[in-house]
Scaffold this motif. Structure first.
Motif, mmCIF file in Angstrom:
data_model
loop_
_atom_site.group_PDB
_atom_site.id
_atom_site.type_symbol
_atom_site.label_atom_id
_atom_site.label_comp_id
_atom_site.label_asym_id
_atom_site.label_seq_id
_atom_site.Cartn_x
_atom_site.Cartn_y
_atom_site.Cartn_z
ATOM 1 N N GLU A 169 0.718 -1.222 0.342
ATOM 2 C CA GLU A 169 0.055 -0.091 0.039
ATOM 3 C C GLU A 169 1.059 1.179 -0.417
ATOM 4 O O GLU A 169 1.199 1.076 1.094
ATOM 5 C CB GLU A 169 -0.998 -0.185 1.824
ATOM 6 N N LYS A 170 0.565 2.216 -0.652
ATOM 7 C CA LYS A 170 1.622 3.610 -0.716
ATOM 8 C C LYS A 170 0.606 4.288 -0.446
ATOM 9 O O LYS A 170 -0.665 4.886 -1.501
ATOM 10 C CB LYS A 170 1.711 4.022 -2.382
ATOM 11 N N HIS A 171 0.584 5.481 0.315
ATOM 12 C CA HIS A 171 -0.522 6.264 1.143
ATOM 13 C C HIS A 171 0.245 7.742 1.077
ATOM 14 O O HIS A 171 1.177 7.966 0.323
ATOM 15 C CB HIS A 171 -0.291 6.642 2.692
ATOM 16 N N ALA A 172 -0.654 8.382 -0.544
ATOM 17 C CA ALA A 172 -0.026 10.209 -0.310
ATOM 18 C C ALA A 172 -0.259 10.708 0.744
ATOM 19 O O ALA A 172 -0.767 11.066 1.597
ATOM 20 C CB ALA A 172 -1.598 10.404 -1.245
ATOM 21 N N GLU A 173 0.724 11.408 0.707
ATOM 22 C CA GLU A 173 0.552 13.098 1.352
ATOM 23 C C GLU A 173 0.138 13.467 2.365
ATOM 24 O O GLU A 173 -1.424 13.830 1.571
ATOM 25 C CB GLU A 173 1.991 13.874 1.432
ATOM 26 N N ARG A 174 -0.244 13.247 3.525
ATOM 27 C CA ARG A 174 -1.285 14.602 3.953
ATOM 28 C C ARG A 174 -1.371 15.682 3.717
ATOM 29 O O ARG A 174 -0.956 16.412 3.215
ATOM 30 C CB ARG A 174 -1.630 14.854 5.304
ATOM 31 N N PRO A 175 -3.333 15.482 3.234
ATOM 32 C CA PRO A 175 -2.820 17.549 2.069
ATOM 33 C C PRO A 175 -2.653 18.728 3.418
ATOM 34 O O PRO A 175 -2.665 18.771 3.946
ATOM 35 C CB PRO A 175 -4.389 17.517 2.019
ATOM 36 N N ASP A 176 -2.553 19.501 2.634
ATOM 37 C CA ASP A 176 -1.399 21.203 3.323
ATOM 38 C C ASP A 176 -2.577 21.386 3.688
ATOM 39 O O ASP A 176 -2.451 22.872 4.690
ATOM 40 C CB ASP A 176 -1.033 21.517 2.719
ATOM 41 N N SER B 190 3.106 13.861 -7.209
ATOM 42 C CA SER B 190 3.723 12.740 -8.680
ATOM 43 C C SER B 190 3.412 11.423 -7.535
ATOM 44 O O SER B 190 4.051 10.763 -6.131
ATOM 45 C CB SER B 190 4.990 12.458 -8.981
ATOM 46 N N LEU B 191 2.907 10.085 -8.634
ATOM 47 C CA LEU B 191 2.996 8.397 -7.837
ATOM 48 C C LEU B 191 4.614 8.335 -7.781
ATOM 49 O O LEU B 191 4.916 7.421 -6.733
ATOM 50 C CB LEU B 191 2.622 7.710 -8.770
ATOM 51 N N LEU B 192 5.701 8.907 -7.892
ATOM 52 C CA LEU B 192 6.915 8.890 -7.372
ATOM 53 C C LEU B 192 7.821 9.113 -6.997
ATOM 54 O O LEU B 192 8.583 8.927 -6.040
ATOM 55 C CB LEU B 192 7.632 8.887 -9.460
ATOM 56 N N GLU B 193 7.684 10.503 -6.247
ATOM 57 C CA GLU B 193 7.722 11.107 -5.583
ATOM 58 C C GLU B 193 6.734 11.653 -4.155
ATOM 59 O O GLU B 193 7.628 11.777 -2.649
ATOM 60 C CB GLU B 193 8.116 12.971 -5.911
ATOM 61 N N ASN B 194 5.277 11.406 -4.198
ATOM 62 C CA ASN B 194 4.974 11.814 -3.060
ATOM 63 C C ASN B 194 3.675 10.564 -2.234
ATOM 64 O O ASN B 194 2.718 10.905 -2.028
ATOM 65 C CB ASN B 194 3.823 12.780 -3.473
ATOM 66 N N MET B 195 4.367 9.827 -2.419
ATOM 67 C CA MET B 195 4.125 8.480 -1.545
ATOM 68 C C MET B 195 5.221 7.389 -0.468
ATOM 69 O O MET B 195 5.975 8.190 -0.645
ATOM 70 C CB MET B 195 3.883 7.769 -2.617
#
Length: 636
Positions: A223-230, A268-273
């Motif tokens: 599982e890859k989670h996106a960073e929390r919104p600001d 980005s799926l490559l940088e912000n997960m």
């Protein structure tokens, strides 16, 4: 100058009147704009169709006048659902959660299709989670499976926490395609590709975007989670309004998350997960161990330091104050606490079971007026001789080697996936939820590849809900009163806010005295007359000063002549007095005197000019002037 002052004051009054008028006009326009903004609050949606744009013009109409029609997709879609026709196509789960008792592991939470409790439109219905503290699971197959290839994925739906939310979720799962997918057995372990939506428990407000990534080397999913919104998400969970949640995944491996068509997170799926899709090329060697003699201490006690001879470690930190004196009136024989004389033994008190009953202790009332009660003791004070335990000072460690870390080795599990967008194909959508709050409302699901299609769908559904909610919102005055009822201190702020502009308007726009045109004309004429008189007086004064200066110069010249003629004058005067006052002057003699004076004047012209300036400045005495005037009278 006075004329200018009056004109300036008049001009200032005129400017103040215009300023006040402009303030009133601007305030009115601003108030109108704010009212319009309140009615239009966040309803503006890109690419609304003609029906929604026409509805924007009539914001003041009530929800009863809005005619709802089930929205129709305008382009290629993979799934849509409005629930206006019920739960057709949806399957309730009949399975159990794993690793739990059968009584609580059942997915027996109840679902209903209902209208909104507030701001409802006739004919518009949604899916509502009804049970509290129960597991809910419901799912449906997509119209056609979505393959992650060269088209974006757009997932959009509406959520309304009609009772707020204490602890629970409102997220959806896009289920992965498989040959053994059976929606009746949909539960928490069913494989999914994407999980998206709001979730909240306590004060933790989340907006999930999770995708399951397949390891190309092992075939396992992580599982890859996106960073929390600001942004602050709290209002979306507590305002009891319908909000639109949108996820946009693009083939270039980027994503956007929107709430009410406003971007709240992107990356980005490559940088912000978290954790990253691709692992590190190097890892720490698990077999490497820190040497026994490795010294990580940057500072050490000075081995050469010696405790001073006068350092006494046995001295206490506090000692009794020998200078303290017991206050007058101290009651040594009175205890600080006494039994409560008003207390009574309970009727059900059993001394054999409960022991001997004793009244509860209360503070001694006699001690309230006295400095203190009980045995008096000296108060404590800091011991000036106290130094504490001696410790050697710290010095730099000559053997310091830094913080040890294991050596790096190539990661045997390293891989590089440059296009994580190519996820597992999606063939179904499901809601698998647990909540401590009921009446969570879901509506108007759509899965497509074109943003314009999703926007039109929102315009025909969520946009109308927003219009009705905005039209039915209480006015600004009602909102202010409601807020003041919850927080009474706001009344003070309201009063000050109203009183300040009123006071300033009274102060600047309505002065104590108004100048009429007639008064202004009279003052102007009077000023002109005064100026003419002043100019005339100034001219007369200047002429008098010039005459006075000429007179002084003539007097100075005459005085010098008298000084030179003084012996002759005395002689002539004496002989004239002896002869009975007869006039012995003749024309020749009179003419000779001025000739001699003229010759003297010619010889001393240069020196006299300087003397005249000095004597004019210093001011001559009256005596020479008097003699000159007397001689002139006699000659006349």
């Amino acid at each position: 100058m006075l004329k200018l002052s009056i004109l300036q004051i008049t001009k200032m009054h005129f400017q103040w009147d215009w300023l006040c008028l402009r303030v009133l006009i601007i305030s009115s326009v601003t108030a109108g704009m704010r009212n319009k903004e309140n009615l239009d609050a966040d309803v503006e949606v890109e690419n609304f169709d003609k029906q929604s744009q026409e509805a924007d013009v009539d914001r003041d109409k009530s929800s009863i006048e809005v005619v709802y029609q089930t929205p129709k997709p305008t382009g290629e879609v993979y799934f849509t659902e409005t629930f206006d026709e019920g739960l057709s196509g949806w399957v309730l789960s009949v399975t159990l959660k794993e690793d739990m008792d059968d009584n609580v592991a059942k997915y027996d939470g109840r679902w209903e299709v209902e209208e909104l409790k507030e701001n409802a439109m006739p004919g518009d219905r949604g899916l509502v989670l009804k049970s509290v503290a129960k597991y809910h699971a419901i799912s449906a197959m997509l119209t056609k499976a979505f393959v992650f290839d060269d088209k974006p994925l757009i997932v959009q739906y509406e959520v309304n926490f009609q009772k707020g939310i204490d602890c629970g979720g409102a997220y959806i799962k896009l289920l992965s395609s498989s040959n053994d997918l059976n929606l009746e057995y949909f539960f928490d372990k069913t494989p999914y590709t994407i999980m998206f939506g709001p979730d909240k428990c306590g004060e933790d407000y989340k907006l999930h975007f999770i995708f399951r990534h397949k390891n190309p080397k092992t075939g396992e999913y992580d599982e890859k989670h996106a960073e929390r919104p600001d942004v602050d998400l709290k209002k979306y969970y507590l305002d009891k309004k319908t909000h639109l949640y949108t996820l946009v995944l693009k083939p270039d491996d980027t994503f956007e998350i929107l709430i009410d068509q406003i971007v709240v997170s992107k990356g980005s799926l490559l940088e912000n997960m978290i954790p990253p899709v691709n692992p590190s090329k190097e890892i720490e060697d698990p077999t490497d161990k820190k040497p026994d003699d490795w010294d990580e201490r940057p500072k050490i006690p000075d081995p050469n330091a010696v405790k001073p001879d006068d350092w006494d470690e046995d001295e206490p930190a506090k000692i009794e104050d020998p200078d303290a004196v017991k206050p007058e009136g101290w009651l040594d024989d009175e205890p600080q606490y006494v039994p409560d004389p008003n207390a009574n033994k309970p009727k059900d008190w059993d001394e054999e079971m409960d022991g001997e009953w004793e009244a509860p202790q209360i503070p001694n009332p006699k001690c309230e007026t006295a400095p203190g009660c009980g045995e008096w003791v000296h108060p404590m004070k800091n011991n000036p001789k106290y130094k504490g335990k001696w410790r050697a000072p710290m010095i730099d460690n000559p053997n310091y080697q830094g913080i040890w870390s294991p050596r790096k080795i190539p990661n045997p599990d390293y891989f590089e996936d440059l296009h994580p967008f190519k996820m597992t194909t999606v063939s179904a959508i499901g809601l698998e939820l647990w909540s401590m709050t009921s009446d969570i409302y879901f509506d108007n699901f759509i899965i497509c590849s074109e943003k314009e299609v999703a926007d039109r769908w929102a315009a025909d559904s969520w946009g109308l809900k927003k219009l009705v909610a905005s039209a039915n919102e209480p006015g600004m005055f009602s909102q202010l009163v409601t807020a003041a009822e919850e927080h009474p201190w706001l009344w003070v702020l309201y009063i000050l806010t109203l009183a300040l502009p009123i006071g300033l308007s009274v102060l600047f726009c309505w002065p104590g005295k108004q100048i009429t045109k007639g008064e202004q004309k009279e003052e102007t004429e009077e000023l002109e007359d005064n100026e003419l008189e002043e100019e005339k007086e100034n001219e007369d004064t200047g002429e008098d000063e010039r005459r006075e200066m000429e007179t002084k110069r003539e007097l100075i010249k005459d005085t010098k002549k008298m000084r030179r003629e003084a012996p002759v004058s005395v002689k002539l005067t004496t002989s004239a007095e002896d002869e009975g006052g007869e006039d012995i002057y003749d024309d020749d003699e009179e003419n000779e005197v001025p000739d001699e004076s003229q010759e003297g004047d010619d010889r001393s012209n240069k020196s006299d000019s300087e003397d005249e300036r000095k004597e004019a400045d210093e001011g001559m005495g009256d005596r020479p002037l008097k003699s000159v005037r007397k001689r002139r009278v006699r000659k006349d």
